[in-house]
Motif scaffolding. Structure first.
Motif, PDB file in Angstrom:
ATOM      1  N   LYS A  43       0.847  -1.197   0.000  1.00 61.02           N
ATOM      2  CA  LYS A  43       0.000   0.000   0.000  1.00 61.02           C
ATOM      3  C   LYS A  43       0.880   1.244   0.000  1.00 61.02           C
ATOM      4  CE  LYS A  43      -3.657  -2.631   0.690  1.00 61.02           C
ATOM      5  NZ  LYS A  43      -4.610  -2.913  -0.390  1.00 61.02           N
ATOM      6  N   ILE A  44       0.484   2.241  -0.764  1.00 59.84           N
ATOM      7  CA  ILE A  44       1.217   3.503  -0.789  1.00 59.84           C
ATOM      8  C   ILE A  44       0.736   4.383   0.365  1.00 59.84           C
ATOM      9  CG2 ILE A  44      -0.388   4.631  -2.395  1.00 59.84           C
ATOM     10  CD1 ILE A  44       2.064   6.054  -3.603  1.00 59.84           C
ATOM     11  N   ALA A  45       1.683   5.073   1.000  1.00 56.07           N
ATOM     12  CA  ALA A  45       1.355   5.931   2.136  1.00 56.07           C
ATOM     13  C   ALA A  45       2.121   7.239   2.024  1.00 56.07           C
ATOM     14  CB  ALA A  45       1.692   5.230   3.452  1.00 56.07           C
ATOM     15  N   ALA A  46       1.497   8.310   2.484  1.00 57.61           N
ATOM     16  CA  ALA A  46       2.140   9.624   2.485  1.00 57.61           C
ATOM     17  C   ALA A  46       2.915   9.803   3.782  1.00 57.61           C
ATOM     18  CB  ALA A  46       1.096  10.723   2.333  1.00 57.61           C
ATOM     19  N   LYS A  47       4.122  10.358   3.667  1.00 54.19           N
ATOM     20  CA  LYS A  47       4.923  10.600   4.862  1.00 54.19           C
ATOM     21  C   LYS A  47       4.309  11.702   5.716  1.00 54.19           C
ATOM     22  CE  LYS A  47       9.219   9.003   2.718  1.00 54.19           C
ATOM     23  NZ  LYS A  47      10.585   9.356   2.271  1.00 54.19           N
ATOM     24  N   ASP A  48       3.698  12.672   5.072  1.00 50.04           N
ATOM     25  CA  ASP A  48       3.020  13.756   5.765  1.00 50.04           C
ATOM     26  C   ASP A  48       1.545  13.684   5.408  1.00 50.04           C
ATOM     27  OD1 ASP A  48       2.053  16.054   6.869  1.00 50.04           O
ATOM     28  OD2 ASP A  48       3.231  17.440   5.627  1.00 50.04           O
ATOM     29  N   LEU A  49       0.701  13.382   6.386  1.00 48.25           N
ATOM     30  CA  LEU A  49      -0.723  13.228   6.105  1.00 48.25           C
ATOM     31  C   LEU A  49      -1.396  14.550   5.736  1.00 48.25           C
ATOM     32  CD1 LEU A  49      -1.786  10.614   8.819  1.00 48.25           C
ATOM     33  CD2 LEU A  49      -1.374  10.248   6.383  1.00 48.25           C
ATOM     34  N   LYS A  50      -0.704  15.656   5.926  1.00 42.54           N
ATOM     35  CA  LYS A  50      -1.231  16.962   5.505  1.00 42.54           C
ATOM     36  C   LYS A  50      -0.803  17.306   4.076  1.00 42.54           C
ATOM     37  CE  LYS A  50      -3.082  18.147   9.504  1.00 42.54           C
ATOM     38  NZ  LYS A  50      -4.539  18.389   9.675  1.00 42.54           N
ATOM     39  N   LEU A  51      -0.106  16.344   3.431  1.00 38.69           N
ATOM     40  CA  LEU A  51       0.447  16.606   2.107  1.00 38.69           C
ATOM     41  C   LEU A  51      -0.616  17.046   1.113  1.00 38.69           C
ATOM     42  CD1 LEU A  51       2.867  16.422   0.103  1.00 38.69           C
ATOM     43  CD2 LEU A  51       2.227  14.013  -0.247  1.00 38.69           C
ATOM     44  N   PHE A  52      -1.744  16.381   1.099  1.00 35.21           N
ATOM     45  CA  PHE A  52      -2.780  16.662   0.094  1.00 35.21           C
ATOM     46  C   PHE A  52      -3.452  18.013   0.353  1.00 35.21           C
ATOM     47  CE2 PHE A  52      -2.585  12.064   0.972  1.00 35.21           C
ATOM     48  CZ  PHE A  52      -1.994  11.671  -0.209  1.00 35.21           C
ATOM     49  N   GLU A  53      -3.502  18.386   1.611  1.00 35.29           N
ATOM     50  CA  GLU A  53      -4.068  19.689   1.952  1.00 35.29           C
ATOM     51  C   GLU A  53      -3.102  20.814   1.576  1.00 35.29           C
ATOM     52  OE1 GLU A  53      -5.342  22.025   6.037  1.00 35.29           O
ATOM     53  OE2 GLU A  53      -5.398  19.826   5.990  1.00 35.29           O
ATOM     54  N   LYS A  54      -1.796  20.574   1.817  1.00 31.05           N
ATOM     55  CA  LYS A  54      -0.792  21.590   1.518  1.00 31.05           C
ATOM     56  C   LYS A  54      -0.531  21.699   0.022  1.00 31.05           C
ATOM     57  CE  LYS A  54       1.709  20.673   5.855  1.00 31.05           C
ATOM     58  NZ  LYS A  54       2.968  20.093   6.399  1.00 31.05           N
ATOM     59  N   LYS A  82      -4.899   5.313   6.481  1.00 27.05           N
ATOM     60  CA  LYS A  82      -4.812   6.689   6.982  1.00 27.05           C
ATOM     61  C   LYS A  82      -4.560   7.672   5.847  1.00 27.05           C
ATOM     62  CE  LYS A  82      -3.310   5.489  11.670  1.00 27.05           C
ATOM     63  NZ  LYS A  82      -2.238   5.620  12.685  1.00 27.05           N
ATOM     64  N   THR A  83      -3.746   7.263   4.891  1.00 28.93           N
ATOM     65  CA  THR A  83      -3.494   8.115   3.728  1.00 28.93           C
ATOM     66  C   THR A  83      -4.766   8.248   2.893  1.00 28.93           C
ATOM     67  OG1 THR A  83      -1.158   7.504   3.663  1.00 28.93           O
ATOM     68  CG2 THR A  83      -2.109   8.369   1.635  1.00 28.93           C
ATOM     69  N   LEU A  84      -5.467   7.146   2.729  1.00 30.93           N
ATOM     70  CA  LEU A  84      -6.720   7.177   1.972  1.00 30.93           C
ATOM     71  C   LEU A  84      -7.714   8.145   2.614  1.00 30.93           C
ATOM     72  CD1 LEU A  84      -8.535   6.035  -0.277  1.00 30.93           C
ATOM     73  CD2 LEU A  84      -9.156   4.184   1.284  1.00 30.93           C
ATOM     74  N   ARG A  85      -7.772   8.105   3.924  1.00 28.66           N
ATOM     75  CA  ARG A  85      -8.695   8.981   4.646  1.00 28.66           C
ATOM     76  C   ARG A  85      -8.373  10.457   4.378  1.00 28.66           C
ATOM     77  NH1 ARG A  85      -9.316   7.984  10.971  1.00 28.66           N
ATOM     78  NH2 ARG A  85     -11.396   7.173  10.513  1.00 28.66           N
ATOM     79  N   GLN A  86      -7.084  10.828   4.438  1.00 24.65           N
ATOM     80  CA  GLN A  86      -6.692  12.218   4.221  1.00 24.65           C
ATOM     81  C   GLN A  86      -6.797  12.621   2.748  1.00 24.65           C
ATOM     82  OE1 GLN A  86      -6.202  14.272   6.716  1.00 24.65           O
ATOM     83  NE2 GLN A  86      -6.557  12.542   8.113  1.00 24.65           N
ATOM     84  N   TRP A  87      -6.493  11.668   1.872  1.00 22.14           N
ATOM     85  CA  TRP A  87      -6.616  11.911   0.423  1.00 22.14           C
ATOM     86  C   TRP A  87      -8.062  12.234   0.068  1.00 22.14           C
ATOM     87  CZ3 TRP A  87      -8.973   8.549  -3.305  1.00 22.14           C
ATOM     88  CH2 TRP A  87      -8.679   8.846  -4.635  1.00 22.14           C
TER      89      TRP A  87
END
Length: 842
Positions: A320-331, A355-360
């Protein structure tokens, strides 16, 4: 008069519901009325001092009882039931039937019911929701404790997830008559999330789960709203049908729409009802894909937790792909597409970490015109289609999470839109994605046997991305009070302009959208044997490229409307029109030029050089079928055909040395049990590594398997001829009388031992043919791995139809197309298959 009192209580609950339309209040009133009635009847039959106890389980225990639902009950005894107790239970159950209830009763001793739950996931699940009603309270407490202590939480959760996956394969959410209970995104998915939480001693009440930080407030609101909508529809269905009806059938759609005040006209109301229903189902799907993995991740992981650095912004957790910073998509909103691009182009990844999916998903709510106007975002979106691989998956992902509708506002209008034409069986958005999927299948070698002619055309067509875009836009203007094929042209042209498509590609896209109905209308409504009909058709088509593109879009479109509509007659009709038009466009004496035609012509030339007679050629064509010519190269045919043409009914084995110390091996023999597995073992015994393989089954049920094998690094070059001779001798013995070959010792390469590589196993049901599955495996290579993989296939009676084997050094990327109809009936068998197959890959 407990029966009369119950009827009055149920009627009151129903009337209050019809006044308030509150599902949760109805459940509370209805369930309480049933509980009180059951307690009274229990006292009549068993008295106050009975050593037995009465439990509400399942939906009744959960307090979610619909008007005509079964009453799930358990009668538990401390010891095996004796005759007098069994008679009382029978009388108790008969009283419930007399009261026009639908009792579903499990009875027995505590030990007997515990044993039943160990072997039956449904029973175990029912007791997860037990509620004490009457009888021995001490026994009920012992019962709850016993079930909890014996329950294997990991196995329970894995079983429920697999059960859900099987249900999704059989009950899609996009059916025109969706099953509100069991469809993908239906009530049962909400229950599954609840069970996965409850078995971990988390809140079993999803409407208070936000307090425990299981859900964000927005997610909690969406889930609560979706549950309310689906529960209301199911209550309305039961009341309107006066029976336990869970399907939103055509006969009841208008009635429900009228009862819920959704429209003055039947069709308008039905459309609003179904639109609301599909939205709720899709919302549950969105939440399900995030919440289920998070709940499972609290308890177990399918694989060791391997963390792999991808770049400065992303890493892989397993596959699964994950973002290092969960605020990445917002920023940086552009990462909404960057993540998808990485997912599409990295074959080791098959999803987004929860968790990444949730923020994405949360960040995607902010997609707007500024995001669309960003040239980089437009370029990435276009590359999804140019890349091709995994396109259907990512488009479904973007659709489920509403991103496709936010990026393309015209798409948002067709999500969940019904088509009242008695032709399409899917809402518009799902129909389009089915067409896109069909178009992709034409380009995938493993599916070339389905429609060899179309696959042959697709293999040589460029640019394929225009065909994929034509599939996306061909019906995008449905429901706009006009001819959708005309209105859709403007959408396609605007997209082409905004995404800087070359003029030639933009023109082809717009033409396909405008004329996507042309070929089916001509084929089915006009005399295609008449020269003038062909001439008029070609006047609109103009070029062979347009003809090929239109043919492929037409076939994909028809097959994406309703599987029952596509048949051999339509296929032959369209193919005849294509051939006649291609002949007209190319000149009277110019033969049509398609991959299938070209390869068949090459095959004729090859056999003519070997003096094959027309009779031999005809028989060989009947045996091999068209799929052979699409899935095998000209070079491979040049080797196969002369061997097979002389005696096509006799088995044979041949070896052809190739450069770089590679042997090409052909095995042709009657199909039988585990032949592919045994051949793989035979090859491994001779210190040969299978670097590529192709399994094929002829029309007369012979296997035609081709292997490319390399000598093991331990073998000296001077030993090659000896090994080849011994191998050929053993192959001849094998085709004469197949024999068993002992498994080799399991041995990974040194590199594979020291560099952990997480295996990937992906099993997807075939959307076109029930009981068929696509299996993809990416794993570290080792000795006899392919044999061991297919041994598991045989153990679980999974029949191999097509295999594409690729070995890349210490890594294998294998794809199989298999038949396993038993999985549709027994989800635990698929779970066990996955478990044993993963054990071979570890």
């Amino acid at each position: 008069m407990p029966h009369q009192h119950l009827c009055a209580q149920k009627e009151q609950a129903t009337q209050l519901y019809l006044r308030e339309r509150s599902p949760l209040k109805f459940f509370r009133r209805h369930s309480q009325a049933i509980y009180a009635f059951l307690q009274q009847v229990w006292l009549q039959h068993f008295g106050a001092d009975s050593p037995l106890c009465l439990l509400a389980v399942g939906g009744l225990g959960r307090g979610e009882l619909y008007p005509h639902s079964d009453l799930d009950l358990a009668i538990v005894a401390p010891e095996p039931l004796h005759t007098a107790q069994q008679e009382r239970i029978a009388q108790f159950v008969q009283t419930l039937w007399d009261a026009q209830l639908n009792p579903a009763v499990r009875s027995g001793s505590l030990n007997e019911l515990c044993q039943a739950a160990q072997h039956d996931l449904s029973t175990d699940t029912a007791f997860l929701e037990m509620k004490y009603l009457s009888g021995s309270l001490n026994l009920a407490q012992r019962c709850e404790k016993a079930f909890s202590q014996q329950r294997d939480i990991v196995s329970f959760m894995q079983g429920k997830v697999l059960e859900m996956q099987q249900r999704h394969a059989k009950q899609p959410s996009f059916a025109l008559e969706p099953n509100i209970k069991n469809a993908t995104g239906g009530l049962r998915d909400i229950h599954t999330m609840m069970w996965l939480a409850k078995v971990q001693n988390l809140s079993g009440d999803w409407f208070h789960a936000a307090e425990r930080a299981l859900l964000h407030r927005a997610e909690w609101g969406l889930l609560r709203q979706s549950h309310r909508i689906l529960a209301q529809i199911r209550i309305e269905l039961h009341l309107a049908a006066n029976r336990a009806e869970d399907r939103l059938i055509f006969d009841l759609q208008s009635t429900l729409a009228h009862n819920l005040g959704l429209g003055q006209h039947a069709q308008q109301g039905s459309e609003k009802l179904m639109h609301q229903t599909y939205r709720a189902l899709k919302t549950v799907c969105q939440l399900n894909e995030m919440i289920v993995p998070m709940l499972c991740g609290r308890v177990y992981s399918h694989f060791p937790r391997h963390i792999t650095h991808l770049d400065d912004d992303y890493y892989a957790v397993g596959n699964k792909i994950a973002a290092k910073d969960l605020k990445l998509f917002e920023k940086q909103p552009e990462h909404l597409f960057i993540l998808i691009e990485k997912l599409q182009q990295n074959r080791q990844l098959n999803g987004i970490a929860p968790k990444t999916l949730r923020q994405w998903w949360a960040a995607s709510q902010n997609i707007n015109a500024h995001f669309y106007n960003n040239p980089a975002n437009r370029a990435r979106f276009l590359r999804f289609f140019e890349w091709g691989d995994g396109l259907t998956h990512i488009m479904r992902l973007l659709n489920v999470y509403g991103i496709l509708g936010r990026y393309l506002p015209e798409w948002h209008k067709i999500v969940g839109l019904l088509q009242h034409d008695l032709f399409h069986i899917y809402p518009v958005d799902d129909h389009i994605l089915m067409v896109l999927q069909n178009m992709r299948r034409f380009a995938i070698d493993a599916h070339s046997h389905e429609l060899p002619f179309a696959s042959g055309l697709m293999h040589e067509f460029e640019p394929k991305s225009v065909l994929y875009l034509a599939a996306l836009f061909h019906d995008i203007a449905k429901g706009r009070n006009g001819q959708h094929e005309i209105l859709g042209v403007a959408d396609a042209q605007r997209f082409a302009h905004d995404h800087h498509l070359p003029t030639e590609h933009a023109n082809l896209l717009a033409w396909l959208v405008e004329h996507h109905l042309l070929m089916s209308q001509v084929a089915q409504k006009q005399d295609i044997d008449h020269p003038q009909v062909i001439a008029d058709f070609c006047e609109k088509v103009v070029s062979p490229q347009r003809l090929t593109a239109l043919y492929l879009l037409t076939v994909a479109d028809i097959r994406g409307t309703n599987p029952k509509i596509w048949n051999g007659w339509k296929a032959q009709l369209l193919q005849r029109l294509f051939q006649a038009a291609l002949k007209h466009l190319s000149g009277e004496n110019t033969p049509p030029s398609t991959l299938l035609n070209v390869r068949e012509q090459h095959a004729h030339a090859i056999l003519s050089q070997h003096h094959a007679t027309p009779k031999q050629i005809k028989k060989l064509w009947q045996i091999l079928g068209q799929a052979y010519f699409v899935s095998h190269s000209v070079e491979m045919m040049a080797w196969h055909l002369p061997i097979l043409s002389a005696q096509p009914d006799l088995p044979t084995a041949q070896i052809l040395p190739l450069p770089d110390n590679v042997l090409q091996i052909l095995v042709y023999m009657p199909n039988g049990d585990r032949l592919f597995t045994r051949l793989c073992r035979l090859l491994s015994q001779h210190h040969l590594d299978i670097v590529a393989a192709r399994a094929f089954i002829t029309e007369h049920n012979f296997i035609l398997d081709t292997f490319h094998v390399a000598f093991d690094e331990r073998v000296l070059p001077e030993e090659y001829p000896q090994i080849q001779a011994a191998l050929l001798q053993k192959l001849h013995r094998f085709i004469a009388q197949p024999f068993e070959i002992a498994p080799s010792s399991l041995k990974k390469s040194r590199r594979a031992k020291h560099l952990p590589f997480m295996p990937i196993l992906d099993i997807q049901p075939d959307n076109e043919q029930q009981g068929w599955y696509n299996i993809e495996i990416i794993a570290a290579n080792r000795n006899a791995l392919l044999a061991d993989i297919t041994e598991v296939f045989a153990q679980y009676q999974v029949r191999l139809r097509h295999a594409h084997i690729s070995t890349l050094g210490d890594r294998v990327e294998d794809r199989f197309w298999v038949h396993a109809p038993q999985w549709q009936l027994d989800s635990l068998q698929q779970w066990a298959f996955q478990r044993d197959l993963l054990a071979q890959l570890a």
